[in-house]
Design a protein around this motif. Structure first.
Motif, PDB file in Angstrom:
ATOM      1  N   LEU A 197     -36.263  30.044 -12.063  1.00  0.00           N
ATOM      2  CA  LEU A 197     -36.220  30.782 -10.800  1.00  0.00           C
ATOM      3  C   LEU A 197     -34.804  31.159 -10.389  1.00  0.00           C
ATOM      4  O   LEU A 197     -34.608  31.767  -9.338  1.00  0.00           O
ATOM      5  CB  LEU A 197     -36.868  29.958  -9.679  1.00  0.00           C
ATOM      6  CG  LEU A 197     -38.342  29.597  -9.850  1.00  0.00           C
ATOM      7  CD1 LEU A 197     -38.860  28.883  -8.611  1.00  0.00           C
ATOM      8  CD2 LEU A 197     -39.189  30.833 -10.125  1.00  0.00           C
ATOM      9  N   ASP A 198     -33.817  30.822 -11.212  1.00  0.00           N
ATOM     10  CA  ASP A 198     -32.420  31.069 -10.838  1.00  0.00           C
ATOM     11  C   ASP A 198     -32.082  32.551 -10.763  1.00  0.00           C
ATOM     12  O   ASP A 198     -31.309  32.977  -9.908  1.00  0.00           O
ATOM     13  CB  ASP A 198     -31.471  30.385 -11.832  1.00  0.00           C
ATOM     14  CG  ASP A 198     -31.497  28.870 -11.690  1.00  0.00           C
ATOM     15  OD1 ASP A 198     -32.044  28.382 -10.672  1.00  0.00           O
ATOM     16  OD2 ASP A 198     -30.987  28.182 -12.594  1.00  0.00           O
ATOM     17  N   ALA A 208     -46.476  21.727  -2.854  1.00  0.00           N
ATOM     18  CA  ALA A 208     -45.376  21.622  -3.816  1.00  0.00           C
ATOM     19  C   ALA A 208     -44.552  20.367  -3.562  1.00  0.00           C
ATOM     20  O   ALA A 208     -44.127  19.678  -4.494  1.00  0.00           O
ATOM     21  CB  ALA A 208     -44.485  22.866  -3.739  1.00  0.00           C
ATOM     22  N   GLN A 209     -44.322  20.041  -2.289  1.00  0.00           N
ATOM     23  CA  GLN A 209     -43.582  18.827  -1.959  1.00  0.00           C
ATOM     24  C   GLN A 209     -44.282  17.584  -2.493  1.00  0.00           C
ATOM     25  O   GLN A 209     -43.622  16.644  -2.945  1.00  0.00           O
ATOM     26  CB  GLN A 209     -43.433  18.701  -0.438  1.00  0.00           C
ATOM     27  CG  GLN A 209     -42.376  19.595   0.182  1.00  0.00           C
ATOM     28  CD  GLN A 209     -42.192  19.281   1.647  1.00  0.00           C
ATOM     29  OE1 GLN A 209     -43.143  19.334   2.437  1.00  0.00           O
ATOM     30  NE2 GLN A 209     -40.982  18.911   2.021  1.00  0.00           N
ATOM     31  N   CYS A 210     -45.606  17.586  -2.430  1.00  0.00           N
ATOM     32  CA  CYS A 210     -46.365  16.409  -2.845  1.00  0.00           C
ATOM     33  C   CYS A 210     -46.536  16.306  -4.355  1.00  0.00           C
ATOM     34  O   CYS A 210     -46.510  15.209  -4.915  1.00  0.00           O
ATOM     35  CB  CYS A 210     -47.753  16.422  -2.185  1.00  0.00           C
ATOM     36  SG  CYS A 210     -47.720  16.196  -0.398  1.00  0.00           S
ATOM     37  N   ILE A 211     -46.732  17.442  -5.020  1.00  0.00           N
ATOM     38  CA  ILE A 211     -47.086  17.445  -6.440  1.00  0.00           C
ATOM     39  C   ILE A 211     -45.873  17.579  -7.351  1.00  0.00           C
ATOM     40  O   ILE A 211     -45.814  16.967  -8.427  1.00  0.00           O
ATOM     41  CB  ILE A 211     -48.075  18.593  -6.734  1.00  0.00           C
ATOM     42  CG1 ILE A 211     -49.397  18.348  -5.989  1.00  0.00           C
ATOM     43  CG2 ILE A 211     -48.330  18.716  -8.241  1.00  0.00           C
ATOM     44  CD1 ILE A 211     -50.143  17.114  -6.453  1.00  0.00           C
ATOM     45  N   ALA A 212     -44.894  18.368  -6.948  1.00  0.00           N
ATOM     46  CA  ALA A 212     -43.759  18.672  -7.827  1.00  0.00           C
ATOM     47  C   ALA A 212     -43.057  17.441  -8.385  1.00  0.00           C
ATOM     48  O   ALA A 212     -42.740  17.408  -9.580  1.00  0.00           O
ATOM     49  CB  ALA A 212     -42.754  19.558  -7.087  1.00  0.00           C
ATOM     50  N   PRO A 213     -42.787  16.417  -7.570  1.00  0.00           N
ATOM     51  CA  PRO A 213     -42.088  15.254  -8.131  1.00  0.00           C
ATOM     52  C   PRO A 213     -42.845  14.612  -9.284  1.00  0.00           C
ATOM     53  O   PRO A 213     -42.224  14.097 -10.214  1.00  0.00           O
ATOM     54  CB  PRO A 213     -41.986  14.299  -6.928  1.00  0.00           C
ATOM     55  CG  PRO A 213     -42.026  15.201  -5.737  1.00  0.00           C
ATOM     56  CD  PRO A 213     -43.004  16.276  -6.130  1.00  0.00           C
ATOM     57  N   SER A 214     -44.158  14.666  -9.263  1.00  0.00           N
ATOM     58  CA  SER A 214     -44.952  14.071 -10.330  1.00  0.00           C
ATOM     59  C   SER A 214     -44.845  14.859 -11.626  1.00  0.00           C
ATOM     60  O   SER A 214     -45.166  14.356 -12.693  1.00  0.00           O
ATOM     61  CB  SER A 214     -46.424  14.014  -9.921  1.00  0.00           C
ATOM     62  OG  SER A 214     -46.583  13.190  -8.803  1.00  0.00           O
ATOM     63  N   LEU A 215     -44.399  16.106 -11.555  1.00  0.00           N
ATOM     64  CA  LEU A 215     -44.300  16.945 -12.733  1.00  0.00           C
ATOM     65  C   LEU A 215     -42.915  16.890 -13.379  1.00  0.00           C
ATOM     66  O   LEU A 215     -42.685  17.512 -14.409  1.00  0.00           O
ATOM     67  CB  LEU A 215     -44.647  18.398 -12.372  1.00  0.00           C
ATOM     68  CG  LEU A 215     -45.999  18.607 -11.700  1.00  0.00           C
ATOM     69  CD1 LEU A 215     -46.239  20.098 -11.443  1.00  0.00           C
ATOM     70  CD2 LEU A 215     -47.135  18.035 -12.536  1.00  0.00           C
ATOM     71  N   VAL A 237     -39.809  21.677  -6.848  1.00  0.00           N
ATOM     72  CA  VAL A 237     -40.598  22.050  -5.664  1.00  0.00           C
ATOM     73  C   VAL A 237     -40.701  23.571  -5.579  1.00  0.00           C
ATOM     74  O   VAL A 237     -41.782  24.126  -5.352  1.00  0.00           O
ATOM     75  CB  VAL A 237     -39.973  21.468  -4.373  1.00  0.00           C
ATOM     76  CG1 VAL A 237     -40.641  22.061  -3.132  1.00  0.00           C
ATOM     77  CG2 VAL A 237     -40.114  19.948  -4.350  1.00  0.00           C
ATOM     78  N   SER A 238     -39.576  24.254  -5.765  1.00  0.00           N
ATOM     79  CA  SER A 238     -39.579  25.721  -5.710  1.00  0.00           C
ATOM     80  C   SER A 238     -40.430  26.307  -6.825  1.00  0.00           C
ATOM     81  O   SER A 238     -41.155  27.289  -6.616  1.00  0.00           O
ATOM     82  CB  SER A 238     -38.142  26.258  -5.819  1.00  0.00           C
ATOM     83  OG  SER A 238     -37.356  25.815  -4.726  1.00  0.00           O
ATOM     84  N   LEU A 239     -40.350  25.698  -8.018  1.00  0.00           N
ATOM     85  CA  LEU A 239     -41.137  26.191  -9.148  1.00  0.00           C
ATOM     86  C   LEU A 239     -42.623  26.035  -8.895  1.00  0.00           C
ATOM     87  O   LEU A 239     -43.405  26.974  -9.114  1.00  0.00           O
ATOM     88  CB  LEU A 239     -40.744  25.435 -10.419  1.00  0.00           C
ATOM     89  CG  LEU A 239     -41.596  25.738 -11.665  1.00  0.00           C
ATOM     90  CD1 LEU A 239     -41.484  27.207 -12.054  1.00  0.00           C
ATOM     91  CD2 LEU A 239     -41.186  24.833 -12.825  1.00  0.00           C
ATOM     92  N   GLN A 295     -44.174  25.792  -6.042  1.00  0.00           N
ATOM     93  CA  GLN A 295     -44.584  26.728  -4.993  1.00  0.00           C
ATOM     94  C   GLN A 295     -44.740  28.135  -5.564  1.00  0.00           C
ATOM     95  O   GLN A 295     -45.703  28.850  -5.243  1.00  0.00           O
ATOM     96  CB  GLN A 295     -43.564  26.734  -3.858  1.00  0.00           C
ATOM     97  CG  GLN A 295     -43.986  27.618  -2.678  1.00  0.00           C
ATOM     98  CD  GLN A 295     -43.004  27.560  -1.519  1.00  0.00           C
ATOM     99  OE1 GLN A 295     -41.954  26.919  -1.612  1.00  0.00           O
ATOM    100  NE2 GLN A 295     -43.329  28.228  -0.431  1.00  0.00           N
ATOM    101  N   PHE A 296     -43.804  28.540  -6.423  1.00  0.00           N
ATOM    102  CA  PHE A 296     -43.880  29.876  -7.032  1.00  0.00           C
ATOM    103  C   PHE A 296     -45.114  29.982  -7.930  1.00  0.00           C
ATOM    104  O   PHE A 296     -45.829  30.996  -7.900  1.00  0.00           O
ATOM    105  CB  PHE A 296     -42.610  30.152  -7.847  1.00  0.00           C
ATOM    106  CG  PHE A 296     -42.537  31.540  -8.403  1.00  0.00           C
ATOM    107  CD1 PHE A 296     -42.046  32.587  -7.645  1.00  0.00           C
ATOM    108  CD2 PHE A 296     -42.976  31.818  -9.700  1.00  0.00           C
ATOM    109  CE1 PHE A 296     -41.980  33.879  -8.150  1.00  0.00           C
ATOM    110  CE2 PHE A 296     -42.918  33.090 -10.219  1.00  0.00           C
ATOM    111  CZ  PHE A 296     -42.414  34.133  -9.443  1.00  0.00           C
ATOM    112  N   LEU A 297     -45.387  28.963  -8.733  1.00  0.00           N
ATOM    113  CA  LEU A 297     -46.569  28.977  -9.595  1.00  0.00           C
ATOM    114  C   LEU A 297     -47.846  29.076  -8.769  1.00  0.00           C
ATOM    115  O   LEU A 297     -48.774  29.811  -9.129  1.00  0.00           O
ATOM    116  CB  LEU A 297     -46.606  27.706 -10.444  1.00  0.00           C
ATOM    117  CG  LEU A 297     -45.526  27.551 -11.517  1.00  0.00           C
ATOM    118  CD1 LEU A 297     -45.613  26.174 -12.160  1.00  0.00           C
ATOM    119  CD2 LEU A 297     -45.634  28.634 -12.576  1.00  0.00           C
ATOM    120  N   LEU A 298     -47.884  28.348  -7.674  1.00  0.00           N
ATOM    121  CA  LEU A 298     -49.077  28.355  -6.829  1.00  0.00           C
ATOM    122  C   LEU A 298     -49.275  29.700  -6.154  1.00  0.00           C
ATOM    123  O   LEU A 298     -50.389  30.241  -6.106  1.00  0.00           O
ATOM    124  CB  LEU A 298     -48.967  27.237  -5.786  1.00  0.00           C
ATOM    125  CG  LEU A 298     -50.177  26.952  -4.908  1.00  0.00           C
ATOM    126  CD1 LEU A 298     -51.440  26.738  -5.743  1.00  0.00           C
ATOM    127  CD2 LEU A 298     -49.918  25.744  -4.025  1.00  0.00           C
TER     128      LEU A 298
END
Length: 236
Positions: A76-77, A128-135, A154-156, A158-161
């Motif tokens: 996403l950069d 994203a806040q809840c799931i991203a760390p697990s990924l 988290v940003s990734l 959210q973007f995927l979702l």
């Protein structure tokens, strides 16, 4: 499991945020580890959400795979949204099939939950806040970039979702039957009951788990990941 979360998750306020009973989570994991048949409809939705996060946290090698993680975090950069989607599709094609299939169904379930965010308060950012760390993979205490990587993940997520339809299309292979009920159906007592397919299978040889893709030919494919929710948004 993903089937049940996809159907009942939209009707659960702050799912993935609320804590579940540790005793119930431990009991469910033990039953899954032992190969017992589990009727997911009989389980607490909060317990299922917690066990799913634990599963994602312990997929061997990470759902995005260790060899590609840096590329995922940098995706996403730069570039326009269309270019980012094209780059994501290329990375998805490089993943093992089981990883790619699990991501597709995971984001299908998350999309159903986010679609009812006015009821359950789980927006794409909150999810994203809840799931991203697990990924991200297991926490690495020696990593000097942990917080930076977490913010990027988290940003990734959210973007995927938010771009799920462009990435995976309208039709998701039939991992589950039926549809997600609406809040109105719950309040009127009309929640439809359907048979569910267990989306994950637990084994625990050395603290790792295995995921079996229901559409596969029966082979189990090891997958792995983390957790932590950054304090960036006040929950409703």
């Amino acid at each position: 499991m993903l089937s049940t979360l996809s159907q009942k998750g939209p009707l659960t306020k702050r799912i993935f945020l609320k804590n579940a009973s540790k005793t119930s989570c431990r009991a469910l994991k033990q039953r899954l580890d032992s190969g017992d048949t589990v009727n997911m409809e009989d389980e607490s939705i909060l317990v299922l959400a917690s066990v799913l996060k634990d599963f994602l946290q312990n997929i061997e090698g990470g759902i995005f795979t260790a060899s590609l993680l840096d590329k995922w975090l940098r995706i996403l950069d730069d570039g326009k949204p269309e270019e980012k989607i094209t780059a994501i599709r290329r990375l998805l094609d490089k993943l093992p099939k089981a990883n790619a299939d699990l991501l597709r169904h995971l984001f299908g379930a998350l999309h159903n939950i986010e679609h009812h965010s006015t009821f359950n308060h789980m927006t794409s950012y909150n999810l994203a806040q809840c799931i991203a760390p697990s990924l991200l993979g297991p926490p690495n205490a020696n990593s000097s970039h942990l917080q930076e990587d977490l913010t990027k993940m988290v940003s990734l997520v959210q973007f995927l979702l938010e771009n799920r339809l462009q990435l995976w299309g309208e039709d998701t292979p039939p991992l589950w039957g039926g549809r997600a009920a609406t809040p109105d159906e719950v309040t009127t007592g009309c929640l439809e009951s359907t048979r569910m397919m267990v989306a994950v299978i637990y084994t625990n040889p050395q603290g790792q788990y295995e995921a079996k893709c229901p559409s596969s030919t029966g082979r189990r494919t090891c997958l792995s990941t983390i957790f932590e929710v950054p304090e960036e948004e006040e929950w409703p």
